[in-house]
Design a protein around this motif. Structure first.
Motif, mmCIF file in Angstrom:
data_model
loop_
_atom_site.group_PDB
_atom_site.id
_atom_site.type_symbol
_atom_site.label_atom_id
_atom_site.label_comp_id
_atom_site.label_asym_id
_atom_site.label_seq_id
_atom_site.Cartn_x
_atom_site.Cartn_y
_atom_site.Cartn_z
ATOM 1 N N HIS A 1 42.341 3.795 50.563
ATOM 2 C CA HIS A 1 43.275 3.010 51.359
ATOM 3 C C HIS A 1 42.782 2.839 52.788
ATOM 4 O O HIS A 1 42.838 1.761 53.345
ATOM 5 C CB HIS A 1 44.657 3.668 51.371
ATOM 6 C CG HIS A 1 45.633 2.944 52.232
ATOM 7 N ND1 HIS A 1 45.836 3.267 53.564
ATOM 8 C CD2 HIS A 1 46.442 1.899 51.965
ATOM 9 C CE1 HIS A 1 46.732 2.443 54.074
ATOM 10 N NE2 HIS A 1 47.112 1.616 53.132
ATOM 11 N N HIS A 2 42.303 3.941 53.407
ATOM 12 C CA HIS A 2 41.884 3.854 54.806
ATOM 13 C C HIS A 2 40.828 4.885 55.169
ATOM 14 O O HIS A 2 40.653 5.885 54.484
ATOM 15 C CB HIS A 2 43.086 3.994 55.751
ATOM 16 C CG HIS A 2 43.758 5.324 55.705
ATOM 17 N ND1 HIS A 2 44.825 5.599 54.877
ATOM 18 C CD2 HIS A 2 43.520 6.473 56.381
ATOM 19 C CE1 HIS A 2 45.216 6.846 55.053
ATOM 20 N NE2 HIS A 2 44.438 7.401 55.962
ATOM 21 N N CYS B 1 39.982 7.048 58.615
ATOM 22 C CA CYS B 1 40.556 7.444 59.896
ATOM 23 C C CYS B 1 39.464 8.000 60.800
ATOM 24 O O CYS B 1 38.788 8.965 60.438
ATOM 25 C CB CYS B 1 41.659 8.481 59.707
ATOM 26 S SG CYS B 1 42.416 8.971 61.280
ATOM 27 N N TYR C 1 50.350 2.312 64.283
ATOM 28 C CA TYR C 1 50.647 2.908 62.988
ATOM 29 C C TYR C 1 52.157 2.997 62.825
ATOM 30 O O TYR C 1 52.847 3.546 63.690
ATOM 31 C CB TYR C 1 50.023 4.299 62.879
ATOM 32 C CG TYR C 1 50.291 4.960 61.552
ATOM 33 C CD1 TYR C 1 49.569 4.609 60.426
ATOM 34 C CD2 TYR C 1 51.290 5.923 61.424
ATOM 35 C CE1 TYR C 1 49.807 5.204 59.206
ATOM 36 C CE2 TYR C 1 51.542 6.528 60.203
ATOM 37 C CZ TYR C 1 50.800 6.160 59.102
ATOM 38 O OH TYR C 1 51.053 6.748 57.879
ATOM 39 N N CYS D 1 45.778 0.603 63.868
ATOM 40 C CA CYS D 1 45.276 0.278 62.538
ATOM 41 C C CYS D 1 44.848 -1.177 62.470
ATOM 42 O O CYS D 1 45.389 -2.030 63.179
ATOM 43 C CB CYS D 1 46.358 0.508 61.489
ATOM 44 S SG CYS D 1 47.013 2.174 61.459
ATOM 45 N N ASP E 1 43.900 -3.913 59.214
ATOM 46 C CA ASP E 1 43.740 -4.165 57.782
ATOM 47 C C ASP E 1 42.592 -5.137 57.563
ATOM 48 O O ASP E 1 42.665 -6.303 57.970
ATOM 49 C CB ASP E 1 45.029 -4.742 57.191
ATOM 50 C CG ASP E 1 46.143 -3.725 57.119
ATOM 51 O OD1 ASP E 1 45.841 -2.530 56.909
ATOM 52 O OD2 ASP E 1 47.320 -4.108 57.273
ATOM 53 N N VAL F 1 39.969 -2.536 52.974
ATOM 54 C CA VAL F 1 40.337 -1.193 53.412
ATOM 55 C C VAL F 1 40.953 -1.270 54.806
ATOM 56 O O VAL F 1 40.728 -2.237 55.539
ATOM 57 C CB VAL F 1 39.101 -0.249 53.401
ATOM 58 C CG1 VAL F 1 38.111 -0.608 54.493
ATOM 59 C CG2 VAL F 1 39.494 1.214 53.452
ATOM 60 N N GLN F 2 41.716 -0.276 55.158
ATOM 61 C CA GLN F 2 42.296 -0.202 56.493
ATOM 62 C C GLN F 2 41.462 0.757 57.338
ATOM 63 O O GLN F 2 41.014 1.799 56.854
ATOM 64 C CB GLN F 2 43.734 0.314 56.412
ATOM 65 C CG GLN F 2 44.445 0.386 57.758
ATOM 66 C CD GLN F 2 45.864 0.910 57.621
ATOM 67 O OE1 GLN F 2 46.082 2.122 57.643
ATOM 68 N NE2 GLN F 2 46.809 0.000 57.446
ATOM 69 N N ILE F 3 41.255 0.400 58.614
ATOM 70 C CA ILE F 3 40.656 1.315 59.578
ATOM 71 C C ILE F 3 41.791 1.867 60.422
ATOM 72 O O ILE F 3 42.629 1.108 60.915
ATOM 73 C CB ILE F 3 39.640 0.610 60.504
ATOM 74 C CG1 ILE F 3 38.471 0.028 59.713
ATOM 75 C CG2 ILE F 3 39.128 1.589 61.566
ATOM 76 C CD1 ILE F 3 37.542 -0.820 60.555
ATOM 77 N N GLN F 4 41.826 3.173 60.583
ATOM 78 C CA GLN F 4 42.786 3.823 61.477
ATOM 79 C C GLN F 4 42.008 4.518 62.581
ATOM 80 O O GLN F 4 41.066 5.263 62.297
ATOM 81 C CB GLN F 4 43.636 4.858 60.730
ATOM 82 C CG GLN F 4 44.545 4.285 59.688
ATOM 83 C CD GLN F 4 45.377 5.355 59.001
ATOM 84 O OE1 GLN F 4 45.242 6.551 59.233
ATOM 85 N NE2 GLN F 4 46.262 4.909 58.131
#
Length: 145
Positions: A9-10, A12, A36, A60, A62, A66-69
């Motif tokens: 999903h992400h 971090c 977030y 965050c 999208d 994938v998501q970058i946090q």
């Protein structure tokens, strides 16, 4: 049971300066960024330092896949702050989406994985961070949104 770490999903990344890092990514065309969305009250919220967890700031983005946090852990003691102090900026954890948070946590525990932090909401959503740093190099998280 399906593999725990199958649906990324992400990613971090712990950083020292959230605004500076976001600006850099934006200069590369990566964005838009958003805060977030901390949502809902947890029935169970087991973290090393709740005040530090509450004070952490996240941005965050999208992407298509994938998501970058980005995480600024702040000054209070937390695993993320210790990671930043000891290793510098970098990937702290990978977050994997699961269908059942509780079953995923139980599966991880059955595999002998220790838990760094965990949270569960009334609707079954939440997270569990497994202590996989020694063997995986980073923390692996399961989450249900």
């Amino acid at each position: 049971m399906p593999p725990l770490f199958n649906n990324l999903h992400h990613v971090c990344i712990v950083v020292r300066d959230l605004e500076k890092t976001v600006a850099y990514y934006e200069s590369l065309g990566v964005g838009p960024w958003f805060d977030y969305p901390k949502k809902g009250t947890y029935l169970e919220f087991d973290v090393p330092n709740k005040a530090a967890s509450d004070a952490m700031r996240y941005k965050c983005c999208d992407l298509d896949n994938v998501q970058i946090q980005l995480c600024d852990p702040g000054e209070l003691d937390s695993p993320q702050k210790r990671f930043l102090d000891e290793r510098g900026e970098g990937v702290y954890h990978l977050g994997f989406e699961v269908a059942d948070r509780d079953a995923a946590e139980a599966h991880g525990r059955a595999l002998g994985l220790g838990v760094v932090a965990r949270g569960r909401r009334m609707d079954g959503s939440g997270f569990c961070y497994f202590d996989t740093r020694d063997k995986a190099g980073i923390v692996l998280e399961v989450r249900k949104s």
